[in-house]
Motif scaffolding. Structure first.
Motif, PDB file in Angstrom:
ATOM      1  N   ASP A  56      51.764 -71.800  -3.557  1.00 53.39           N
ATOM      2  CA  ASP A  56      51.819 -72.913  -4.500  1.00 53.39           C
ATOM      3  C   ASP A  56      52.605 -74.105  -3.937  1.00 53.39           C
ATOM      4  OD1 ASP A  56      51.852 -74.526  -6.694  1.00 53.39           O
ATOM      5  OD2 ASP A  56      52.948 -73.137  -7.997  1.00 53.39           O
ATOM      6  N   PRO A  57      51.962 -75.253  -3.725  1.00 53.40           N
ATOM      7  CA  PRO A  57      52.700 -76.436  -3.221  1.00 53.40           C
ATOM      8  C   PRO A  57      53.568 -77.104  -4.278  1.00 53.40           C
ATOM      9  CG  PRO A  57      50.422 -77.005  -3.657  1.00 53.40           C
ATOM     10  CD  PRO A  57      50.530 -75.526  -3.904  1.00 53.40           C
ATOM     11  N   ALA A  58      53.537 -76.582  -5.504  1.00 47.04           N
ATOM     12  CA  ALA A  58      54.394 -77.125  -6.570  1.00 47.04           C
ATOM     13  C   ALA A  58      55.154 -75.975  -7.212  1.00 47.04           C
ATOM     14  CB  ALA A  58      53.553 -77.869  -7.597  1.00 47.04           C
ATOM     15  N   LEU A  59      55.765 -75.145  -6.388  1.00 47.13           N
ATOM     16  CA  LEU A  59      56.449 -73.942  -6.861  1.00 47.13           C
ATOM     17  C   LEU A  59      57.479 -74.275  -7.933  1.00 47.13           C
ATOM     18  CD1 LEU A  59      56.966 -70.842  -6.353  1.00 47.13           C
ATOM     19  CD2 LEU A  59      58.811 -71.586  -4.828  1.00 47.13           C
ATOM     20  N   GLY A  60      57.315 -73.692  -9.113  1.00 38.99           N
ATOM     21  CA  GLY A  60      58.275 -73.887 -10.200  1.00 38.99           C
ATOM     22  C   GLY A  60      58.486 -75.341 -10.559  1.00 38.99           C
ATOM     23  N   GLY A  61      57.484 -76.191 -10.354  1.00 45.72           N
ATOM     24  CA  GLY A  61      57.626 -77.612 -10.664  1.00 45.72           C
ATOM     25  C   GLY A  61      58.384 -78.402  -9.615  1.00 45.72           C
ATOM     26  N   LEU A  62      58.629 -77.808  -8.451  1.00 44.95           N
ATOM     27  CA  LEU A  62      59.342 -78.502  -7.382  1.00 44.95           C
ATOM     28  C   LEU A  62      58.507 -79.676  -6.882  1.00 44.95           C
ATOM     29  CD1 LEU A  62      62.047 -77.943  -5.807  1.00 44.95           C
ATOM     30  CD2 LEU A  62      60.633 -76.867  -4.052  1.00 44.95           C
ATOM     31  N   PRO A  63      59.078 -80.883  -6.789  1.00 46.08           N
ATOM     32  CA  PRO A  63      58.308 -82.016  -6.273  1.00 46.08           C
ATOM     33  C   PRO A  63      57.770 -81.714  -4.868  1.00 46.08           C
ATOM     34  CG  PRO A  63      60.358 -82.773  -7.238  1.00 46.08           C
ATOM     35  CD  PRO A  63      60.441 -81.286  -7.170  1.00 46.08           C
ATOM     36  N   PRO A  64      56.513 -82.093  -4.574  1.00 40.73           N
ATOM     37  CA  PRO A  64      55.923 -81.786  -3.269  1.00 40.73           C
ATOM     38  C   PRO A  64      56.756 -82.288  -2.093  1.00 40.73           C
ATOM     39  CG  PRO A  64      54.239 -82.571  -4.791  1.00 40.73           C
ATOM     40  CD  PRO A  64      55.550 -82.747  -5.471  1.00 40.73           C
ATOM     41  N   GLU A  65      57.377 -83.474  -2.243  1.00 45.12           N
ATOM     42  CA  GLU A  65      58.182 -84.019  -1.154  1.00 45.12           C
ATOM     43  C   GLU A  65      59.399 -83.147  -0.876  1.00 45.12           C
ATOM     44  OE1 GLU A  65      55.805 -87.235  -2.983  1.00 45.12           O
ATOM     45  OE2 GLU A  65      57.165 -85.695  -3.756  1.00 45.12           O
ATOM     46  N   GLU A  66      60.011 -82.622  -1.950  1.00 44.91           N
ATOM     47  CA  GLU A  66      61.179 -81.764  -1.783  1.00 44.91           C
ATOM     48  C   GLU A  66      60.791 -80.435  -1.156  1.00 44.91           C
ATOM     49  OE1 GLU A  66      64.856 -79.854  -4.427  1.00 44.91           O
ATOM     50  OE2 GLU A  66      63.652 -81.523  -5.214  1.00 44.91           O
ATOM     51  N   LEU A  67      59.642 -79.892  -1.567  1.00 42.21           N
ATOM     52  CA  LEU A  67      59.158 -78.646  -0.972  1.00 42.21           C
ATOM     53  C   LEU A  67      58.880 -78.844   0.517  1.00 42.21           C
ATOM     54  CD1 LEU A  67      58.136 -75.727  -1.204  1.00 42.21           C
ATOM     55  CD2 LEU A  67      55.879 -76.656  -1.741  1.00 42.21           C
ATOM     56  N   ALA A  68      58.231 -79.945   0.853  1.00 43.06           N
ATOM     57  CA  ALA A  68      57.924 -80.218   2.262  1.00 43.06           C
ATOM     58  C   ALA A  68      59.201 -80.297   3.086  1.00 43.06           C
ATOM     59  CB  ALA A  68      57.129 -81.516   2.392  1.00 43.06           C
ATOM     60  N   ALA A  69      60.246 -80.932   2.548  1.00 41.41           N
ATOM     61  CA  ALA A  69      61.515 -81.050   3.273  1.00 41.41           C
ATOM     62  C   ALA A  69      62.159 -79.679   3.449  1.00 41.41           C
ATOM     63  CB  ALA A  69      62.453 -81.992   2.525  1.00 41.41           C
ATOM     64  N   LEU A  70      62.089 -78.830   2.416  1.00 35.08           N
ATOM     65  CA  LEU A  70      62.648 -77.483   2.504  1.00 35.08           C
ATOM     66  C   LEU A  70      61.961 -76.669   3.592  1.00 35.08           C
ATOM     67  CD1 LEU A  70      63.160 -76.271  -1.192  1.00 35.08           C
ATOM     68  CD2 LEU A  70      64.914 -76.474   0.574  1.00 35.08           C
ATOM     69  N   LEU A  71      60.636 -76.715   3.602  1.00 38.47           N
ATOM     70  CA  LEU A  71      59.883 -75.928   4.576  1.00 38.47           C
ATOM     71  C   LEU A  71      60.115 -76.431   5.997  1.00 38.47           C
ATOM     72  CD1 LEU A  71      56.473 -75.386   2.712  1.00 38.47           C
ATOM     73  CD2 LEU A  71      58.570 -74.035   2.633  1.00 38.47           C
ATOM     74  N   ALA A  72      60.189 -77.737   6.164  1.00 39.16           N
ATOM     75  CA  ALA A  72      60.384 -78.303   7.506  1.00 39.16           C
ATOM     76  C   ALA A  72      61.754 -77.958   8.056  1.00 39.16           C
ATOM     77  CB  ALA A  72      60.195 -79.819   7.467  1.00 39.16           C
ATOM     78  N   ALA A  73      62.751 -77.820   7.187  1.00 44.25           N
ATOM     79  CA  ALA A  73      64.116 -77.547   7.629  1.00 44.25           C
ATOM     80  C   ALA A  73      64.387 -76.063   7.832  1.00 44.25           C
ATOM     81  CB  ALA A  73      65.119 -78.111   6.621  1.00 44.25           C
ATOM     82  N   ALA A  74      63.447 -75.210   7.454  1.00 41.09           N
ATOM     83  CA  ALA A  74      63.660 -73.769   7.560  1.00 41.09           C
ATOM     84  C   ALA A  74      63.699 -73.322   9.010  1.00 41.09           C
ATOM     85  CB  ALA A  74      62.541 -73.026   6.832  1.00 41.09           C
ATOM     86  N   PRO A  75      64.490 -72.285   9.340  1.00 43.75           N
ATOM     87  CA  PRO A  75      64.522 -71.763  10.717  1.00 43.75           C
ATOM     88  C   PRO A  75      63.126 -71.355  11.173  1.00 43.75           C
ATOM     89  CG  PRO A  75      66.269 -70.785   9.395  1.00 43.75           C
ATOM     90  CD  PRO A  75      65.394 -71.546   8.440  1.00 43.75           C
TER      91      PRO A  75
END
Length: 372
Positions: A56-75
């Protein structure tokens, strides 16, 4: 049996994880699924590496931009394949725009195994590239030689610490400038442009030349231009410099000491010479000039810029000569075929010894050459 993927599933309330697992297994892409349903669970799970992120690209209502930043910063920054029940084509396109490797709109879930395989392959390629770049970066940074990295326009994109130490520029000062702007004196521009043209044709080129430090002081260097294919096409360059000032001082000392044996040297019946490791005559006697068909020793030292290309009839001879010298600092009776100034060829025999400084660094070759 195909290895299982370690996949993190960002679950939509209507996502059936059993269906996802079955689809992946049926497509020969089995996966161990770790399911997260809230942004907090996602943040905790991203602390561990995963082969693939799905869902889900909108997990729990997370804004897509914030999700993208989280995934990009992951190890490891694993690739993300977005899908969710009811995902529209516009939302899928938005997910790809924000960095998803692929996105499956409503009704496209059957594409999941293929998308997962492609994403996994992309991740493997990315990791290999990252490892290669990290190794390259380490080699450049730890090299004792001064290195400048140039883009296709000939502008500096990076320098290593040895370049900073040799020439006095910081990385920030050097970035975006050409080497002529930084270190090439006006008198050396023509020679530099000749070398740059050869490197642009894909040839590794090496010369000895005078370059300029930031404070304007000259420094004698061995310079190597190495063409490097760029990811987007074209050639970049690694410009590699080694300070040969100590060697040049030793050669200057040799020239000053020459007066002690000049009479012997100039009147010897054998052709005698002193040459640099890069293949230029520093000294030559009249017998060598006569042997090679040149009117004077000065003509030999001034006009012959490459012994391997201009003197040896076989271009590979110089490589064999250097290989033999690396094994033994003295060669006796070494046969060669030379090209005289008029183009005629002559068989000769060389006797050569390597001369080194107190630290064992090669300074020059001292040799004789006679007709066979």
């Amino acid at each position: 049996m195909t290895d299982r993927l370690d996949a993190l599933l960002l679950a939509h309330p209507q996502t059936d994880e059993a269906t996802v697992a079955r689809l992946l297994a049926a497509g020969d892409c089995p996966a161990r699924l770790t399911v997260v349903r809230t942004p907090a669970e996602l943040r905790a799970a991203l602390g561990q590496p995963h082969d693939l992120l799905l869902g889900d690209p909108a997990l729990g209502g997370l804004p897509p931009e914030e999700l993208a930043a989280l995934l990009a910063a992951a190890p490891g920054a694993a690739p993300f394949v977005a899908f969710a029940p009811g995902l529209t084509a516009a939302q899928a396109a938005r997910a790809v725009h924000l960095g998803a490797f692929d996105a499956l709109a409503q009704g496209e879930l059957e594409r999941l195994p293929l998308a997962a395989w492609r994403a996994r392959r992309e991740a493997a390629t990315r990791r290999e590239g990252q490892r290669a770049r990290a190794m390259q970066r380490e080699l450049v940074d730890n090299s004792p030689a001064a290195i400048a990295v140039l883009d296709a326009r000939g502008l500096v994109t990076d320098i290593n610490p040895a370049f900073e130490a040799l020439f006095g520029y910081t990385r920030a000062e050097a970035a975006g400038h050409s080497l002529p702007e930084l270190i090439v004196p006006r008198a050396g521009l023509e020679e530099f442009q000749d070398v740059a043209a050869q490197v642009a044709q894909g040839r590794i080129t090496q010369i000895e030349a005078t370059r300029r430090r930031k404070d304007g002081a000259p420094v004698r260097v061995s310079a190597i231009g190495i063409p490097v294919p760029l990811p987007g096409g074209g050639l970049g360059v690694y410009a590699v410099y080694s300070d040969v000032t100590a060697r040049m001082r030793a050669l200057d000392a040799l020239r000053r000491a020459e007066s002690n044996y000049r009479n012997f040297f100039m009147n010897a019946v054998e052709g005698m010479y002193v040459s640099t490791p890069l293949g230029r005559f520093v000294l030559a006697n009249p017998a060598l000039a006569e042997l090679l068909g040149y009117p004077s020793p000065a003509e030999v030292t001034d006009s012959v810029r490459s012994i391997s290309r201009e003197i040896y009839a076989d271009p590979g001879h110089r490589e064999r000569f250097l290989a033999a010298m690396r094994q033994n600092d003295v060669l006796r009776g070494f046969p060669a075929r030379v090209r005289r100034k008029d183009g005629s060829e002559l068989d000769v025999v060389e006797n050569v010894r390597a001369v080194r400084d107190d630290d064992g660094e090669l300074l020059y070759y001292q040799g004789t050459m006679v007709a066979a």
